[in-house]
Design a protein around this motif. Structure first.
Motif, mmCIF file in Angstrom:
data_model
loop_
_atom_site.group_PDB
_atom_site.id
_atom_site.type_symbol
_atom_site.label_atom_id
_atom_site.label_comp_id
_atom_site.label_asym_id
_atom_site.label_seq_id
_atom_site.Cartn_x
_atom_site.Cartn_y
_atom_site.Cartn_z
ATOM 1 N N GLU A 61 -14.240 20.480 7.005
ATOM 2 C CA GLU A 61 -14.745 22.403 7.074
ATOM 3 C C GLU A 61 -15.727 22.752 5.895
ATOM 4 N N SER A 62 -14.837 22.975 5.069
ATOM 5 C CA SER A 62 -14.926 23.145 3.955
ATOM 6 C C SER A 62 -16.636 23.244 3.546
ATOM 7 N N ALA A 63 -17.564 21.876 3.872
ATOM 8 C CA ALA A 63 -18.635 21.799 3.548
ATOM 9 C C ALA A 63 -19.697 21.875 4.136
ATOM 10 N N VAL A 64 -19.067 22.020 5.361
ATOM 11 C CA VAL A 64 -20.493 22.091 6.729
ATOM 12 C C VAL A 64 -21.767 23.303 6.385
ATOM 13 N N ILE A 65 -21.577 24.453 5.614
ATOM 14 C CA ILE A 65 -22.675 24.644 5.723
ATOM 15 C C ILE A 65 -23.265 24.609 4.317
ATOM 16 N N SER A 66 -22.220 24.333 3.404
ATOM 17 C CA SER A 66 -23.216 24.119 2.176
ATOM 18 C C SER A 66 -23.418 22.745 1.218
ATOM 19 N N GLY A 67 -22.454 22.392 1.911
ATOM 20 C CA GLY A 67 -22.611 20.794 1.628
ATOM 21 C C GLY A 67 -21.299 20.409 -0.498
ATOM 22 N N ASN A 68 -21.135 19.467 -0.631
ATOM 23 C CA ASN A 68 -19.998 19.191 -1.330
ATOM 24 C C ASN A 68 -20.647 18.594 -2.444
ATOM 25 N N LYS A 69 -19.988 17.869 -3.618
ATOM 26 C CA LYS A 69 -20.663 17.308 -4.661
ATOM 27 C C LYS A 69 -21.165 15.958 -4.180
ATOM 28 N N TYR A 70 -20.746 15.208 -2.797
ATOM 29 C CA TYR A 70 -21.023 14.056 -2.300
ATOM 30 C C TYR A 70 -22.329 14.136 -1.908
ATOM 31 N N THR A 71 -22.373 15.228 -0.801
ATOM 32 C CA THR A 71 -23.572 15.524 -0.611
ATOM 33 C C THR A 71 -24.655 15.918 -1.608
ATOM 34 N N GLU A 72 -24.948 16.203 -3.292
ATOM 35 C CA GLU A 72 -25.575 17.175 -3.648
ATOM 36 C C GLU A 72 -26.365 15.921 -3.930
ATOM 37 N N ILE A 73 -25.343 14.558 -4.343
ATOM 38 C CA ILE A 73 -25.411 13.105 -5.089
ATOM 39 C C ILE A 73 -26.648 12.256 -4.177
ATOM 40 N N ILE A 74 -25.724 12.653 -3.091
ATOM 41 C CA ILE A 74 -26.772 11.628 -2.193
ATOM 42 C C ILE A 74 -28.044 12.620 -1.429
ATOM 43 N N ASN A 75 -28.044 13.237 -1.780
ATOM 44 C CA ASN A 75 -29.920 14.012 -1.394
ATOM 45 C C ASN A 75 -30.555 13.704 -2.328
ATOM 46 N N GLU A 76 -30.025 13.764 -3.683
ATOM 47 C CA GLU A 76 -31.360 13.520 -4.804
ATOM 48 C C GLU A 76 -31.586 11.662 -4.359
ATOM 49 N N ILE A 77 -30.831 11.574 -4.785
ATOM 50 C CA ILE A 77 -30.866 9.457 -4.165
ATOM 51 C C ILE A 77 -31.639 9.016 -3.758
ATOM 52 N N ILE A 78 -31.997 9.725 -2.212
ATOM 53 C CA ILE A 78 -32.787 9.388 -0.979
ATOM 54 C C ILE A 78 -33.830 9.798 -1.451
ATOM 55 N N LYS A 79 -34.411 10.601 -2.649
ATOM 56 C CA LYS A 79 -35.773 11.008 -2.376
ATOM 57 C C LYS A 79 -37.091 10.303 -2.949
ATOM 58 N N LYS A 80 -36.716 9.229 -3.237
ATOM 59 C CA LYS A 80 -38.083 7.963 -3.636
ATOM 60 C C LYS A 80 -37.874 7.534 -1.936
#
Length: 363
Positions: free
Chosen positions: A208-227
């Motif tokens: 619940e704490s990350a559902v709006i802004s995400g967290n350290k995990y989502t930030e990394i995943i977002n970066e690596i899926i760009k390609k």
């Protein structure tokens, strides 16, 4: 092949919980691997507030929304491409889908078992990527063996496409990272039906704490899926299961507003899955029904007429098209007609999402 999305992921990342929220079914969801053995298929209503707004003006006897097929596929594990776990069956289930929803666990909770013993969504993504890539590489190599000694022009082009895919897959890159410019190349690529060439949406299951802004995990995943040109969606499957238990629409909205959300993750996911399949909606509005009709993006007027009935396409005369916003502002079909907001279109017209259409035909 039916147009459907398959939900994939490692065991115990929240796939079945999420599927339950989407479908309002009770696919078994428990705290151990391989809970889902047979794929669970559900036909799910696509949320579309436009239907409700149209219905307030038209006052039809019924409202019929668009639907989408989503299948919950049992969790993949390392070695699936070689038959580990229930790998061969799982890979066959993925092959039968048109697009992939890849669920990644992006939250810490010592009370929920992780099949690999620790939380690492990058590793989890790479495991499934690897298994699908290995299977695709086997497919590519078998094609190369079949055609490499043929000397015609078409075979040469096929071989060029195959070798580009082979190079990417051997580097650990999915087929969807390769783009072809010519229509001939694109057709060859499409006809290979590669697992890693399917459109994909990554869903990060957070707390619940990350559902709006995400967290350290989502930030990394977002970066690596760009390609890959893929999109990412953040949801809290546990919260979604609580929302699904709320009985009334008004209570759900209140619950979401208290959390600072405008829409549930399940609703956003269904809409994203719909787009992932290149699907759009045209509308019909009359006293009998207000209805959403699903069509492939880029379809022409006569093709969309055939979705309603084959006779509509065979005897197509013209389409009377009103833009949704014009209908809502002016309040009725007659009002739109009077001020010139109803366009007369022929069979080559490319239908746009939200078009309100009346087809005229003669058989």
């Amino acid at each position: 092949m039916a147009l459907r999305c398959g939900i994939v992921g490692l065991p115990n990342v929240g796939k079945s919980t999420l599927f339950n929220c989407l479908s309002n079914t009770k696919a078994q969801a428990a705290n151990f691997p391989f809970c889902t053995i047979e794929p669970n298929l559900s036909i799910i209503t696509v949320p579309d507030e436009r239907l409700n707004k149209l219905a307030k003006l038209v006052k039809p006897k019924k409202i019929i929304p668009a639907t989408i097929e989503i299948v919950d596929i049992a969790g993949l594990v390392k070695g699936a491409s070689k038959g580990e776990g229930l790998g061969n069956k799982f890979l066959a289930n993925i092959r039968e889908t048109s697009a992939i929803i890849h669920v990644l666990r992006c939250f810490d909770d010592n009370n929920i078992i992780h099949v690999n013993g620790s939380i690492n969504p990058i590793r989890d993504k790479e495991i499934i990527d690897y298994e699908l890539q290995i299977k695709d590489l086997e497919t590519i190599e078998s094609y190369i063996i079949k055609i490499q000694n043929r000397g015609n022009k078409q075979t040469k082009l096929q071989l060029e496409v195959l070798l580009k895919y082979k190079e990417a897959l051997e580097k650990g890159e999915s087929a969807r990272t390769i783009q072809f410019e010519t229509k001939d190349e694109q057709k060859i690529a499409k006809d290979l039906f590669l697992l890693t060439n399917k459109p994909i949406l990554y869903v990060c299951n957070v707390d619940e704490s990350a559902v709006i802004s995400g967290n350290k995990y989502t930030e990394i995943i977002n970066e690596i899926i760009k390609k890959e040109g893929a999109n990412l969606l953040i949801v809290d499957a546990k919260m979604e299961s609580e929302i699904a238990e709320i009985e009334t629409y008004e209570e759900r909205l209140f619950f979401l507003s208290e959390l600072g959300l405008e829409e549930s993750g399940a609703s956003r996911l269904i809409k994203s899955a719909y787009k992932l399949l290149y699907l759009e909606t045209f509308l019909t509005a009359g006293k009998q029904e207000v209805r959403a009709w699903t069509y492939l993006k880029g379809s022409k007027a006569h093709q969309c007429a055939g979705i309603i009935h084959s006779d509509f396409e065979k005897g197509f005369i013209r389409a009377e098209v009103i833009k949704y916003d014009d209908f809502i502002i002016l309040g009725s079909e007659n009002a739109c007609r009077e001020v010139g907001k109803m366009n007369i279109e022929g069979k080559e017209y490319i239908v746009q999402d939200g078009d309100i259409i009346h087809f005229l035909f003669n058989v």
